[in-house]
Scaffold this motif. Structure first.
Motif, mmCIF file in Angstrom:
data_model
loop_
_atom_site.group_PDB
_atom_site.id
_atom_site.type_symbol
_atom_site.label_atom_id
_atom_site.label_comp_id
_atom_site.label_asym_id
_atom_site.label_seq_id
_atom_site.Cartn_x
_atom_site.Cartn_y
_atom_site.Cartn_z
ATOM 1 N N PRO A 59 -67.266 81.608 1.664
ATOM 2 C CA PRO A 59 -68.655 82.000 1.961
ATOM 3 C C PRO A 59 -68.844 82.467 3.405
ATOM 4 O O PRO A 59 -69.653 83.368 3.677
ATOM 5 C CB PRO A 59 -69.453 80.722 1.684
ATOM 6 C CG PRO A 59 -68.604 79.938 0.748
ATOM 7 C CD PRO A 59 -67.194 80.230 1.148
ATOM 8 N N TYR A 60 -68.092 81.879 4.325
ATOM 9 C CA TYR A 60 -68.209 82.235 5.736
ATOM 10 C C TYR A 60 -67.459 83.538 6.029
ATOM 11 O O TYR A 60 -67.900 84.339 6.853
ATOM 12 C CB TYR A 60 -67.678 81.090 6.601
ATOM 13 C CG TYR A 60 -68.484 79.832 6.424
ATOM 14 C CD1 TYR A 60 -69.557 79.545 7.255
ATOM 15 C CD2 TYR A 60 -68.200 78.946 5.385
ATOM 16 C CE1 TYR A 60 -70.321 78.403 7.068
ATOM 17 C CE2 TYR A 60 -68.962 77.806 5.186
ATOM 18 C CZ TYR A 60 -70.028 77.539 6.026
ATOM 19 O OH TYR A 60 -70.788 76.415 5.820
ATOM 20 N N VAL A 61 -66.347 83.731 5.355
ATOM 21 C CA VAL A 61 -65.601 84.981 5.495
ATOM 22 C C VAL A 61 -66.458 86.165 5.057
ATOM 23 O O VAL A 61 -66.456 87.223 5.685
ATOM 24 C CB VAL A 61 -64.293 84.918 4.674
ATOM 25 C CG1 VAL A 61 -63.641 86.299 4.575
ATOM 26 C CG2 VAL A 61 -63.324 83.917 5.293
ATOM 27 N N SER A 88 -66.350 83.646 -5.895
ATOM 28 C CA SER A 88 -65.721 82.907 -6.979
ATOM 29 C C SER A 88 -66.773 82.104 -7.723
ATOM 30 O O SER A 88 -67.682 81.518 -7.112
ATOM 31 C CB SER A 88 -64.653 81.963 -6.423
ATOM 32 O OG SER A 88 -64.177 81.088 -7.421
ATOM 33 N N HIS A 89 -66.645 82.072 -9.034
ATOM 34 C CA HIS A 89 -67.538 81.263 -9.851
ATOM 35 C C HIS A 89 -67.084 79.803 -9.823
ATOM 36 O O HIS A 89 -67.878 78.893 -9.558
ATOM 37 C CB HIS A 89 -67.538 81.792 -11.286
ATOM 38 C CG HIS A 89 -68.451 81.058 -12.217
ATOM 39 N ND1 HIS A 89 -69.761 80.752 -11.896
ATOM 40 C CD2 HIS A 89 -68.242 80.551 -13.460
ATOM 41 C CE1 HIS A 89 -70.327 80.104 -12.898
ATOM 42 N NE2 HIS A 89 -69.422 79.954 -13.856
ATOM 43 N N PHE A 135 -65.046 78.256 -7.683
ATOM 44 C CA PHE A 135 -65.019 77.677 -6.340
ATOM 45 C C PHE A 135 -66.310 77.923 -5.571
ATOM 46 O O PHE A 135 -66.288 78.080 -4.346
ATOM 47 C CB PHE A 135 -63.823 78.213 -5.552
ATOM 48 C CG PHE A 135 -62.510 77.639 -5.989
ATOM 49 C CD1 PHE A 135 -62.301 76.283 -6.017
ATOM 50 C CD2 PHE A 135 -61.468 78.472 -6.370
ATOM 51 C CE1 PHE A 135 -61.089 75.739 -6.410
ATOM 52 C CE2 PHE A 135 -60.248 77.954 -6.760
ATOM 53 C CZ PHE A 135 -60.059 76.580 -6.787
ATOM 54 N N ASP A 136 -67.420 77.961 -6.246
ATOM 55 C CA ASP A 136 -68.724 78.114 -5.602
ATOM 56 C C ASP A 136 -69.141 76.751 -5.040
ATOM 57 O O ASP A 136 -69.571 75.862 -5.773
ATOM 58 C CB ASP A 136 -69.746 78.614 -6.629
ATOM 59 C CG ASP A 136 -71.107 78.914 -6.014
ATOM 60 O OD1 ASP A 136 -71.495 78.217 -5.049
ATOM 61 O OD2 ASP A 136 -71.779 79.835 -6.510
ATOM 62 N N ILE A 137 -69.017 76.582 -3.721
ATOM 63 C CA ILE A 137 -69.249 75.237 -3.168
ATOM 64 C C ILE A 137 -70.717 74.837 -3.230
ATOM 65 O O ILE A 137 -71.026 73.657 -3.387
ATOM 66 C CB ILE A 137 -68.705 75.061 -1.731
ATOM 67 C CG1 ILE A 137 -69.305 76.064 -0.758
ATOM 68 C CG2 ILE A 137 -67.205 75.088 -1.700
ATOM 69 C CD1 ILE A 137 -68.997 75.725 0.696
ATOM 70 N N TYR A 138 -71.636 75.810 -3.127
ATOM 71 C CA TYR A 138 -73.035 75.395 -3.206
ATOM 72 C C TYR A 138 -73.385 74.914 -4.609
ATOM 73 O O TYR A 138 -73.993 73.850 -4.778
ATOM 74 C CB TYR A 138 -74.015 76.504 -2.797
ATOM 75 C CG TYR A 138 -75.428 76.015 -3.032
ATOM 76 C CD1 TYR A 138 -76.003 75.104 -2.148
ATOM 77 C CD2 TYR A 138 -76.127 76.361 -4.189
ATOM 78 C CE1 TYR A 138 -77.259 74.563 -2.397
ATOM 79 C CE2 TYR A 138 -77.388 75.828 -4.442
ATOM 80 C CZ TYR A 138 -77.941 74.935 -3.543
ATOM 81 O OH TYR A 138 -79.180 74.383 -3.800
ATOM 82 N N VAL A 181 -70.268 67.037 -12.793
ATOM 83 C CA VAL A 181 -69.493 68.203 -12.395
ATOM 84 C C VAL A 181 -69.926 69.401 -13.238
ATOM 85 O O VAL A 181 -70.436 69.248 -14.343
ATOM 86 C CB VAL A 181 -67.976 67.948 -12.569
ATOM 87 C CG1 VAL A 181 -67.509 66.884 -11.585
ATOM 88 C CG2 VAL A 181 -67.660 67.512 -14.002
ATOM 89 N N ARG A 182 -69.740 70.598 -12.698
ATOM 90 C CA ARG A 182 -70.174 71.793 -13.444
ATOM 91 C C ARG A 182 -69.289 72.067 -14.643
ATOM 92 O O ARG A 182 -69.762 72.444 -15.715
ATOM 93 C CB ARG A 182 -70.154 73.030 -12.530
ATOM 94 C CG ARG A 182 -71.300 73.114 -11.544
ATOM 95 C CD ARG A 182 -71.300 74.459 -10.847
ATOM 96 N NE ARG A 182 -70.048 74.722 -10.166
ATOM 97 C CZ ARG A 182 -69.563 75.935 -9.893
ATOM 98 N NH1 ARG A 182 -70.213 77.006 -10.298
ATOM 99 N NH2 ARG A 182 -68.436 76.068 -9.238
ATOM 100 N N PHE A 183 -67.965 71.941 -14.435
ATOM 101 C CA PHE A 183 -67.009 72.310 -15.471
ATOM 102 C C PHE A 183 -66.146 71.107 -15.832
ATOM 103 O O PHE A 183 -66.160 70.089 -15.149
ATOM 104 C CB PHE A 183 -66.119 73.469 -14.996
ATOM 105 C CG PHE A 183 -66.891 74.640 -14.463
ATOM 106 C CD1 PHE A 183 -67.765 75.345 -15.280
ATOM 107 C CD2 PHE A 183 -66.754 75.043 -13.144
ATOM 108 C CE1 PHE A 183 -68.484 76.421 -14.802
ATOM 109 C CE2 PHE A 183 -67.468 76.117 -12.651
ATOM 110 C CZ PHE A 183 -68.341 76.814 -13.482
#
Length: 365
Positions: free
Chosen positions: A75-77, A220-221, A223-226, A238-240
């Motif tokens: 996200p920062y990149v 990334s879906h 690895f979406d940290i938010y 957990v999402r998944f």
């Protein structure tokens, strides 16, 4: 991996019988109430082990350390102007991850045989005022070199930067005041200082920092940290689909640390490491780097001239001992780590087999 092997590795680790037994008892579904209770308990106890307050929150992924590093920095990149500092293999991996998403990433590549020099970072930041995020590796696991995180944190404050840290092999192993240093987000793994099975990667950070990432670009879906932060913190799930047995094992490993006492666990690692380094010096083993550069996660040695890691590995595996390579599988380095649930008799056996190998190759009398 052969269960009879003594693992003197910085990950995966030799886990205790107690942690192994916890997995045998497990028969859970990731959408069940019991799993939700385990996740909640683990979130609280993880912060206890890391000596963090509720300003921080851990987000768990079924992933390797490299996976959660990607989750943390991407996200920062994509949305900010980070500087990635590298003095080793894992810093280089962060650069590779960043370049996959953005080619014009700022980087500061420093010598790989010594700690990061904060003055070099300061000069790079002064030369580019647009930089707003600093990304570093605390413990370079491939070399064992420990970077000066407190000094780096002071630079981040001086330049008003967000500080992201790969703390894979330093979290738990050393006493780190992430909050005082000013670390916004950091990563670690179930298979390092927490002494559990590999497979869970953790992004831990300030709650407000996670919330800011809601507005950053996503690459990334999974690895979406938010989204993962929001689901785990605000919905208790957990999402998944994730692996329940890995959460059970990590919960047991964390309970083990808390019962043992975090200071006692650290002291055991430090004492064993110092004792082994003293023994290595007395018996002619060659350090790959100045020992003063090392932390306590791992020590890297250089094999005698003419010896390769592959032949060395085969010789020790024949005696049920496994040591990981240093900088490159085909090179001439090996590592020794005492992060795992290792018994004293195994350490003495390691010393004897190393002496036998050295004598066989005519490198000691």
């Amino acid at each position: 991996m052969d269960s009879k092997l003594s693992l003197f590795t910085p990950g995966p680790l030799q886990v205790s019988e107690r942690v192994k037994e916890s997995v045998r008892r497990s028969d859970l579904v990731h959408r069940g109430y019991v799993f939700g209770d385990i996740l909640s308990d683990l979130q609280k106890k993880f912060l206890q082990v890391l000596e963090l307050d509720n300003d921080y929150f851990p987000v768990f992924f079924t992933a390797t350390g490299r996976g959660v590093n990607e989750a943390m920095i991407t996200p920062y990149v994509l949305s900010k102007n980070p500087l990635i500092v590298s003095n080793g293999s894992w810093g280089d991996n962060l650069i590779k991850i960043a370049e996959y998403h953005r080619k014009d990433i700022s980087r500061l590549e420093l010598p790989k045989d010594k700690k990061i020099d904060p003055r070099k970072i300061d000069a790079a930041l002064a030369a580019d005022p647009a930089i707003d995020t600093l990304i570093v590796v605390h413990s370079e696991t491939r070399s064992g070199i420990l970077n000066p995180l407190e000094e780096i944190g002071e630079l981040a404050k001086k330049h008003n930067l967000t500080l992201l840290v790969d703390a894979m092999s330093s979290a738990v192993v050393g006493k780190i005041d992430f909050k005082k240093i000013g670390v916004s987000l950091f990563t670690t793994s179930s298979a390092k200082g927490l002494r559990s099975f590999p497979g869970l990667g953790i992004v831990c950070g300030i709650v407000e920092e996670f919330e800011r990432t809601k507005h950053y670009k996503k690459a990334s879906h999974y690895f979406d940290i938010y989204d993962e932060f929001d689901r785990q913190k605000n919905h208790g799930e957990v999402r998944f689909a994730q692996s329940p047995v890995l959460f059970v094992a990590l919960q047991e490993a964390v309970d083990e640390i808390l019962e043992e006492g975090i200071d006692n666990r650290r002291r055991l690692i430090v004492d064993r490491t110092n004792d082994f380094r003293k023994w290595a010096t007395e018996n002619g083993l060659m350090f790959s780097y100045d020992p003063r550069e090392f932390g306590y996660a791992v020590t890297t040695f250089t094999l005698p001239i003419g010896q390769t890691y592959r032949s060395f590995k085969s010789a020790l595996v024949a005696h049920n001992i496994f040591l990981l390579y240093g900088d490159g599988y085909h090179g001439n380095q090996f590592q020794v780590s005492f992060l795992g649930a290792i018994h004293d008799v195994e350490i003495e056996n390691l010393k004897q087999k190393l002496l036998d190998f050295m004598r066989k190759t005519n490198n000691i009398s």
